[in-house]
Motif scaffolding. Structure first.
Motif, PDB file in Angstrom:
ATOM      1  N   GLU A  17       0.789  -1.231   0.000  1.00  0.00           N
ATOM      2  CA  GLU A  17       0.000   0.000   0.000  1.00  0.00           C
ATOM      3  C   GLU A  17       0.827   1.291   0.000  1.00  0.00           C
ATOM      4  O   GLU A  17       0.565   2.179  -0.832  1.00  0.00           O
ATOM      5  N   ARG A  21       0.589   4.032  -2.961  1.00  0.00           N
ATOM      6  CA  ARG A  21       0.148   5.408  -2.693  1.00  0.00           C
ATOM      7  C   ARG A  21       1.180   6.433  -3.186  1.00  0.00           C
ATOM      8  O   ARG A  21       0.803   7.486  -3.702  1.00  0.00           O
ATOM      9  N   LEU A  46      -2.880   0.141  -6.264  1.00  0.00           N
ATOM     10  CA  LEU A  46      -3.354   0.535  -4.939  1.00  0.00           C
ATOM     11  C   LEU A  46      -4.598  -0.263  -4.563  1.00  0.00           C
ATOM     12  O   LEU A  46      -4.699  -0.788  -3.450  1.00  0.00           O
TER      13      LEU A  46
END
Length: 117
Positions: A17, A21, A46
């Motif tokens: 993650e 991001r 994502l």
């Protein structure tokens, strides 16, 4: 994005993650000049990181799927279209959730890449 994709593909969504991001943020910072296909892939990475984890976040992943469709609207590519379809498959067991229903309906209505001469 590639680090996030690799981590997500082996089920390490939590670790993937932050990498995903960062990739999304980099594309957003460029804005309209960003490569829409790569931006779409960053968003899909994502979303995948949110699905492949011990405690999945399918509604957020589906909302990101809708964002992918908005980013590539008018510029669909085969790879983004294929990966959004795969993502919908990843969300199959969550198909009754409103965000997943919305994503599925928008994906069904989305433009597809066309062959050009």
């Amino acid at each position: 994005m590639f680090t996030a994709s690799t981590l997500g593909s082996i089920g390490e969504g939590v670790e993937a993650e932050p990498w995903a991001r960062r990739s999304v943020a980099a594309h957003e910072a460029v804005g309209p000049r960003a490569n829409r296909e790569e931006w779409g892939h960053a968003l899909l990475t994502l979303a995948t990181s949110l699905i492949y984890r011990e405690r999945p976040e399918p509604e957020e992943a589906a909302r990101i799927g809708v964002q992918v469709l908005e980013v590539v609207d008018g510029y669909p590519t085969r790879t983004v279209s294929q990966r959004t379809g795969e993502m919908l498959g990843m969300l199959a067991k969550y198909r009754a959730l409103p965000a997943v229903v919305d994503f599925r309906e928008r994906l069904a209505a989305a433009s597809r890449p066309a062959l050009t001469t």
